[in-house]
Scaffold this motif. Structure first.
Motif, mmCIF file in Angstrom:
data_model
loop_
_atom_site.group_PDB
_atom_site.id
_atom_site.type_symbol
_atom_site.label_atom_id
_atom_site.label_comp_id
_atom_site.label_asym_id
_atom_site.label_seq_id
_atom_site.Cartn_x
_atom_site.Cartn_y
_atom_site.Cartn_z
ATOM 1 N N ASN A 441 0.851 -1.185 0.000
ATOM 2 C CA ASN A 441 0.000 0.000 0.000
ATOM 3 C C ASN A 441 0.887 1.235 0.000
ATOM 4 N N PRO A 442 1.068 1.872 -1.154
ATOM 5 C CA PRO A 442 2.004 2.994 -1.212
ATOM 6 C C PRO A 442 1.560 4.163 -0.357
ATOM 7 N N LYS A 443 2.532 4.880 0.156
ATOM 8 C CA LYS A 443 2.233 6.143 0.820
ATOM 9 C C LYS A 443 2.204 7.280 -0.193
ATOM 10 N N TYR A 444 3.026 7.157 -1.235
ATOM 11 C CA TYR A 444 3.164 8.230 -2.213
ATOM 12 C C TYR A 444 2.807 7.734 -3.606
ATOM 13 N N VAL A 445 1.925 8.452 -4.279
ATOM 14 C CA VAL A 445 1.632 8.221 -5.693
ATOM 15 C C VAL A 445 1.673 9.577 -6.391
ATOM 16 N N LEU A 446 1.693 9.544 -7.709
ATOM 17 C CA LEU A 446 1.750 10.800 -8.476
ATOM 18 C C LEU A 446 0.336 11.388 -8.564
ATOM 19 N N ARG A 447 -0.035 12.109 -7.552
ATOM 20 C CA ARG A 447 -1.339 12.788 -7.572
ATOM 21 C C ARG A 447 -1.281 13.932 -8.588
ATOM 22 N N ASN A 448 -2.439 14.247 -9.162
ATOM 23 C CA ASN A 448 -2.471 15.260 -10.216
ATOM 24 C C ASN A 448 -1.955 16.615 -9.742
ATOM 25 N N HIS A 449 -2.280 16.986 -8.510
ATOM 26 C CA HIS A 449 -1.857 18.322 -8.061
ATOM 27 C C HIS A 449 -0.348 18.379 -7.841
ATOM 28 N N LEU A 450 0.272 17.239 -7.521
ATOM 29 C CA LEU A 450 1.731 17.219 -7.389
ATOM 30 C C LEU A 450 2.391 17.373 -8.754
ATOM 31 N N ALA A 451 1.877 16.649 -9.730
ATOM 32 C CA ALA A 451 2.408 16.789 -11.087
ATOM 33 C C ALA A 451 2.224 18.215 -11.598
ATOM 34 N N GLN A 452 1.074 18.800 -11.307
ATOM 35 C CA GLN A 452 0.803 20.159 -11.785
ATOM 36 C C GLN A 452 1.765 21.169 -11.168
ATOM 37 N N ALA A 453 2.081 20.992 -9.893
ATOM 38 C CA ALA A 453 3.032 21.903 -9.251
ATOM 39 C C ALA A 453 4.405 21.813 -9.909
ATOM 40 N N ALA A 454 4.830 20.581 -10.243
ATOM 41 C CA ALA A 454 6.113 20.409 -10.923
ATOM 42 C C ALA A 454 6.091 21.036 -12.306
ATOM 43 N N ILE A 455 4.973 20.891 -12.992
ATOM 44 C CA ILE A 455 4.829 21.475 -14.332
ATOM 45 C C ILE A 455 4.934 22.994 -14.269
ATOM 46 N N GLU A 456 4.219 23.604 -13.342
ATOM 47 C CA GLU A 456 4.202 25.066 -13.269
ATOM 48 C C GLU A 456 5.592 25.619 -12.962
ATOM 49 N N ARG A 457 6.340 24.938 -12.091
ATOM 50 C CA ARG A 457 7.696 25.389 -11.803
ATOM 51 C C ARG A 457 8.599 25.235 -13.023
ATOM 52 N N ALA A 458 8.475 24.081 -13.700
ATOM 53 C CA ALA A 458 9.329 23.841 -14.863
ATOM 54 C C ALA A 458 9.047 24.841 -15.977
ATOM 55 N N LEU A 459 7.802 25.229 -16.126
ATOM 56 C CA LEU A 459 7.463 26.233 -17.133
ATOM 57 C C LEU A 459 8.128 27.566 -16.830
ATOM 58 N N ASP A 460 8.440 27.796 -15.549
ATOM 59 C CA ASP A 460 9.153 29.008 -15.150
ATOM 60 C C ASP A 460 10.672 28.799 -15.118
ATOM 61 N N GLY A 461 11.116 27.609 -15.578
ATOM 62 C CA GLY A 461 12.540 27.338 -15.635
ATOM 63 C C GLY A 461 13.127 26.694 -14.399
ATOM 64 N N ASP A 462 12.273 26.327 -13.443
ATOM 65 C CA ASP A 462 12.734 25.692 -12.207
ATOM 66 C C ASP A 462 12.382 24.211 -12.266
ATOM 67 N N ASP A 463 13.378 23.366 -12.470
ATOM 68 C CA ASP A 463 13.146 21.925 -12.630
ATOM 69 C C ASP A 463 13.296 21.155 -11.324
ATOM 70 N N SER A 464 13.446 21.848 -10.220
ATOM 71 C CA SER A 464 13.759 21.176 -8.958
ATOM 72 C C SER A 464 12.630 20.279 -8.473
ATOM 73 N N GLU A 465 11.373 20.662 -8.749
ATOM 74 C CA GLU A 465 10.268 19.844 -8.247
ATOM 75 C C GLU A 465 10.159 18.535 -9.023
ATOM 76 N N VAL A 466 10.548 18.528 -10.290
ATOM 77 C CA VAL A 466 10.612 17.272 -11.037
ATOM 78 C C VAL A 466 11.611 16.333 -10.373
ATOM 79 N N ALA A 467 12.759 16.853 -10.013
ATOM 80 C CA ALA A 467 13.779 16.033 -9.357
ATOM 81 C C ALA A 467 13.301 15.545 -7.997
ATOM 82 N N THR A 468 12.618 16.410 -7.254
ATOM 83 C CA THR A 468 12.092 16.017 -5.939
ATOM 84 C C THR A 468 11.099 14.873 -6.076
#
Length: 503
Positions: A441-468
């Motif tokens: 039973n995973p504790k962490y899955v790729l929830r849509n809002h987590l992916a969206q936060a990574a996308i929004e940062r990457a669009l601004d040139g910050d790729d750190s959330e993808v790595a996280t």
């Protein structure tokens, strides 16, 4: 890389030293077309999967790597190919599809001897693009990159991703976005729709070479058998049923279960408008382009079987020269699906409940719990994770998971039945059972809002959330101190993020 890992994988090598094995590209050009990628201007590496590169034996320091993974330079001594296929899309037959934005750029042997294909998605138009630009956008590319690796870490068969490269090049979708290229990795990208294509075109003579290629490379124990096609299709159907059992039991919705998106190896393929459910709903539809709800959560098992029926129809000419006998073989293979799916799903549900054995009545126990989750729109991932806190040495309320339920009294009644079931198999070592449950039973899955936060940062040139997220989702079953917010249900304003086919 640690010394023992180097011994296992072999030292990473420059690309020109990796052993090529162009089996698929060596097939007749009726199956694919040689086409060069379209150069990507100003490429930026958003993320590189160093762990996968080591597994493949690729030297991450190779100076040619970024150019090759962005489509700006060919893989040494390999001519890229785009495959032709057809498929049933939302139940309707579409006679001409194909790799409209994907190119196989290499077939290599890993240090362990396994053959894999590397494919660029978003590398420009091909003869199968149907007027499209052949590009992928950063938004959808981040989602595929993260989810394919998250699924791998969950133990679910999937294509994987080696790299994600972005570019400021504009791409028109529902709005103006920017381009990206993902390098996908899999033992094979052959799909159900490739066999459908030749069957419906009245070219049954093209079925055997493609089937024999797949069997030789991925089902070698069947080579040379006179009944190899039937035995192979049995394994394909079983793999498909088992895959969807895994999807169901982690609350994963694919979103576009067209036959051209179904892998002949039983891999999760083509991440588009997918989603892991937050609030559990039996009829959840993750793709807002799916107006009729054909690919809703509760429909996925039946759609999997229907897709298998389309593959079996296409393969019928190889099963027997006698049409009645071929039809009987098809029917027998088709009927395997339901039993295989039921066994696989029930075993996985039992594991999620910490049950060592599968017994009569367990289906009802699972169904009752899912009904409670559905009526309460309870968080699917959190609810199952917290079930490991239920104790058999106490009748106290199940603190934590109880708070996820809209009807605590009904849940208390279910927990009483659950405790009785655990005690019936003398499964009363609560600590050991909790450890087993937390492994499935995973504790962490790729929830849509987590992916969206990574996308929004990457669009601004910050790729750190993808790595996280890559680090986090690589260990989905582990408690990771300081990361608890990633396991929380989404805030109210982000509960209803919509994903469409343009994703």
């Amino acid at each position: 890389m640690r010394p023992q890992e180097a011994l296992l994988h072999g030292a990473p090598k420059p690309l020109e030293q990796l052993p090529l094995d162009p089996c698929y590209a060596g097939l007749s050009d009726v199956y694919h077309t040689v086409v060069s990628p379209t150069p990507l201007p100003h490429p930026r590496v958003v993320h590189f999967n160093a762990a996968l590169a080591a597994e493949l034996g690729i030297d991450a320091g190779d100076q040619a790597l970024v150019d090759i993974l962005s489509g700006n330079r060919p893989w040494p001594d390999y001519a890229p190919v785009a495959s032709v296929y057809a498929g049933h899309q939302f139940g309707a037959w579409v006679s001409q599809l194909g790799d409209g934005r994907a190119l196989t750029i290499a077939e290599i042997r890993k240090p362990d001897g396994e053959r894999v294909e590397l494919q660029l998605k978003g590398a420009g138009p091909t003869p199968y693009s149907r007027g499209s630009d052949g590009r992928a956008v950063l938004r959808s590319s981040i989602r595929e990159y993260l989810c394919s690796e998250a699924m791998h870490a969950l133990g679910i068969p999937t294509t994987r991703c080696l790299s994600l490269v972005a570019s400021p090049q504009p791409v028109q979708r529902e709005t103006l976005e920017t381009a990206a290229v993902v390098c996908r990795v899999a033992p094979s990208f052959v799909r159900f729709g490739q066999f459908e294509f030749f069957y419906h075109r009245g070219q049954p003579e093209q079925l055997a070479p493609l089937a024999d290629h797949v069997i030789a490379q991925h089902f070698p124990h069947l080579c040379g058998r006179p009944d190899r096609y039937a035995r192979w299709l049995e394994e394909v159907v079983d793999r498909t049923a088992q895959l969807i059992a895994q999807w169901q039991t982690v609350g994963f919705c694919h979103g576009v279960m067209n036959t051209d998106n179904f892998s002949i190896l039983g891999l999760t393929l083509d991440y588009g408008p997918f989603g892991f459910m937050d609030a559990f709903r039996q009829h959840h539809v993750c793709n807002h382009s799916d107006y009729e709800g054909r690919y809703g959560y509760d429909s996925q098992p039946l759609i999997g079987q229907w897709n298998c029926s389309r593959l079996l129809q296409a393969m019928q000419p190889l099963l027997s020269d006698d049409q009645d006998e071929a039809a009987a073989i098809v029917t027998a293979i088709y009927e395997r699906y339901s039993a295989t799916y039921s066994r696989a799903a029930l075993r996985r549900w039992a594991d999620k409940l910490g049950l060592i054995e599968v017994r009569d009545g367990d289906t009802r126990l699972v169904s009752q719990l899912l009904t409670l989750l559905h009526h309460g729109k309870s968080d699917f991932t959190r609810s199952f994770r917290l079930l490991s806190r239920v104790r058999t040495d106490s009748d106290a309320p199940a603190v934590g998971v109880r708070e996820e339920m809209a009807d605590p009294a009904a849940f208390d009644a279910w927990v009483a039945s659950y405790r009785a079931r655990l005690r019936a198999e003398q499964n009363t070592d609560d600590a050991a059972r909790a450890v087993r449950m937390d492994r499935v039973n995973p504790k962490y899955v790729l929830r849509n809002h987590l992916a969206q936060a990574a996308i929004e940062r990457a669009l601004d040139g910050d790729d750190s959330e993808v790595a996280t997220l890559m680090r986090l989702l690589g260990r989905p079953y582990d408690e990771q101190p300081g990361m608890e917010r990633y396991a929380a249900a989404p805030p109210d304003e982000l509960r209803h993020l919509e994903i469409s086919c343009s994703s």
